[in-house]
Design a protein around this motif. Structure first.
Motif, PDB file in Angstrom:
ATOM      1  N   TRP A   1       0.865  -1.178   0.000  1.00  0.00           N
ATOM      2  CA  TRP A   1       0.000   0.000   0.000  1.00  0.00           C
ATOM      3  C   TRP A   1       0.903   1.230   0.000  1.00  0.00           C
ATOM      4  CZ3 TRP A   1      -5.129   0.424  -0.730  1.00  0.00           C
ATOM      5  CH2 TRP A   1      -5.930  -0.699  -0.531  1.00  0.00           C
ATOM      6  N   PHE A   2       0.584   2.162  -0.876  1.00  0.00           N
ATOM      7  CA  PHE A   2       1.291   3.419  -0.988  1.00  0.00           C
ATOM      8  C   PHE A   2       0.276   4.550  -0.822  1.00  0.00           C
ATOM      9  CE2 PHE A   2       5.367   1.952  -2.831  1.00  0.00           C
ATOM     10  CZ  PHE A   2       5.037   0.632  -3.110  1.00  0.00           C
ATOM     11  N   ARG A   3       0.789   5.739  -0.576  1.00  0.00           N
ATOM     12  CA  ARG A   3      -0.097   6.894  -0.539  1.00  0.00           C
ATOM     13  C   ARG A   3       0.632   8.115  -1.066  1.00  0.00           C
ATOM     14  NH1 ARG A   3      -0.647   7.865   6.043  1.00  0.00           N
ATOM     15  NH2 ARG A   3       1.487   8.658   6.398  1.00  0.00           N
ATOM     16  N   GLN A   4      -0.171   9.036  -1.590  1.00  0.00           N
ATOM     17  CA  GLN A   4       0.380  10.285  -2.092  1.00  0.00           C
ATOM     18  C   GLN A   4      -0.489  11.433  -1.614  1.00  0.00           C
ATOM     19  OE1 GLN A   4       0.988  10.555  -6.353  1.00  0.00           O
ATOM     20  NE2 GLN A   4       2.571  12.096  -6.040  1.00  0.00           N
ATOM     21  N   ALA A   5       0.098  12.268  -0.786  1.00  0.00           N
ATOM     22  CA  ALA A   5      -0.595  13.458  -0.294  1.00  0.00           C
ATOM     23  C   ALA A   5      -0.370  14.605  -1.282  1.00  0.00           C
ATOM     24  CB  ALA A   5      -0.059  13.827   1.083  1.00  0.00           C
TER      25      ALA A   5
ATOM     26  N   SER B   1       2.647   0.279   3.779  1.00  0.00           N
ATOM     27  CA  SER B   1       2.635  -1.058   4.379  1.00  0.00           C
ATOM     28  C   SER B   1       2.784  -2.091   3.277  1.00  0.00           C
ATOM     29  CB  SER B   1       1.328  -1.281   5.147  1.00  0.00           C
ATOM     30  OG  SER B   1       1.321  -2.548   5.782  1.00  0.00           O
ATOM     31  N   CYS B   2       3.225  -3.267   3.666  1.00  0.00           N
ATOM     32  CA  CYS B   2       3.413  -4.326   2.682  1.00  0.00           C
ATOM     33  C   CYS B   2       3.176  -5.665   3.360  1.00  0.00           C
ATOM     34  CB  CYS B   2       4.819  -4.250   2.103  1.00  0.00           C
ATOM     35  SG  CYS B   2       5.093  -5.364   0.733  1.00  0.00           S
TER      36      CYS B   2
ATOM     37  N   TYR C   1       5.537  -2.012   8.060  1.00  0.00           N
ATOM     38  CA  TYR C   1       4.823  -0.745   8.157  1.00  0.00           C
ATOM     39  C   TYR C   1       5.798   0.417   8.197  1.00  0.00           C
ATOM     40  CZ  TYR C   1       0.989  -3.773   9.575  1.00  0.00           C
ATOM     41  OH  TYR C   1       0.033  -4.749   9.610  1.00  0.00           O
ATOM     42  N   ALA C   2       5.405   1.502   7.574  1.00  0.00           N
ATOM     43  CA  ALA C   2       6.148   2.741   7.731  1.00  0.00           C
ATOM     44  C   ALA C   2       6.016   3.212   9.175  1.00  0.00           C
ATOM     45  CB  ALA C   2       5.609   3.795   6.776  1.00  0.00           C
ATOM     46  N   ASP C   3       7.039   3.891   9.672  1.00  0.00           N
ATOM     47  CA  ASP C   3       7.017   4.348  11.065  1.00  0.00           C
ATOM     48  C   ASP C   3       5.808   5.243  11.346  1.00  0.00           C
ATOM     49  OD1 ASP C   3      10.644   4.705  11.418  1.00  0.00           O
ATOM     50  OD2 ASP C   3       9.328   2.961  11.652  1.00  0.00           O
TER      51      ASP C   3
ATOM     52  N   THR D   1      -3.158  -1.802  10.007  1.00  0.00           N
ATOM     53  CA  THR D   1      -2.938  -3.245   9.940  1.00  0.00           C
ATOM     54  C   THR D   1      -3.237  -3.733   8.534  1.00  0.00           C
ATOM     55  OG1 THR D   1      -3.575  -3.516  12.268  1.00  0.00           O
ATOM     56  CG2 THR D   1      -3.535  -5.492  10.890  1.00  0.00           C
ATOM     57  N   ILE D   2      -2.265  -4.401   7.946  1.00  0.00           N
ATOM     58  CA  ILE D   2      -2.454  -4.974   6.620  1.00  0.00           C
ATOM     59  C   ILE D   2      -2.766  -6.455   6.763  1.00  0.00           C
ATOM     60  CG2 ILE D   2       0.003  -5.494   6.270  1.00  0.00           C
ATOM     61  CD1 ILE D   2      -0.386  -4.647   3.318  1.00  0.00           C
ATOM     62  N   SER D   3      -3.647  -6.952   5.916  1.00  0.00           N
ATOM     63  CA  SER D   3      -3.996  -8.365   5.938  1.00  0.00           C
ATOM     64  C   SER D   3      -4.424  -8.779   4.533  1.00  0.00           C
ATOM     65  CB  SER D   3      -5.115  -8.644   6.946  1.00  0.00           C
ATOM     66  OG  SER D   3      -6.300  -7.949   6.591  1.00  0.00           O
TER      67      SER D   3
END
Length: 125
Positions: free
Chosen positions: A36-40, A49-50, A60-62, A69-71
């Protein structure tokens, strides 16, 4: 056609929760690590997260550790990102991406072959 489709985004108040879904069509996610990525706005896209192909290893990113939580449910060909205690700084377009490898090994975008179109998450009061 190989496709990833994200859903579950929306507007939520600070402290609230959302669950994002990433569904695959045209291929099975079972053999892929998913990130999972994000762009602000005004910022570069970042890894959040991966999860490994089996689901046994997560990362997880800090900035989201302890809140996200990734699942995955390989039977449903879907990966989830449960986001709790959301903050305004979590506002971004969230993307899922598939890596043709068992493990995540970081968030280099060029390692991920398939990308979804993104779903907007807005955290605001």
């Amino acid at each position: 056609q190989l496709q990833l489709v994200e859903s579950g985004g929306g507007l939520v108040q600070p402290g609230g929760s959302l669950r994002l879904s990433c569904a695959a069509s045209g291929f099975t996610l079972h053999y892929y690590a998913i990130g999972w990525f994000r762009q602000a706005p005004g910022k570069e896209r970042e890894g959040v997260s991966c999860i490994s192909s089996s689901g046994g290893i997560t990362n997880y990113a800090d900035s989201v550790k302890g809140r996200f939580t990734i699942s995955r449910d390989n039977a449903k060909n879907t990966v989830y990102l449960q986001m709790n205690s959301l903050k305004p700084e979590d506002t971004a377009v969230y993307y899922c991406a598939a890596r043709s490898y068992y493990y995540c090994a970081g968030y280099r975008e060029e390692d991920y072959a398939y990308w979804g179109q993104g779903t907007q998450v807005t955290v605001s009061s």
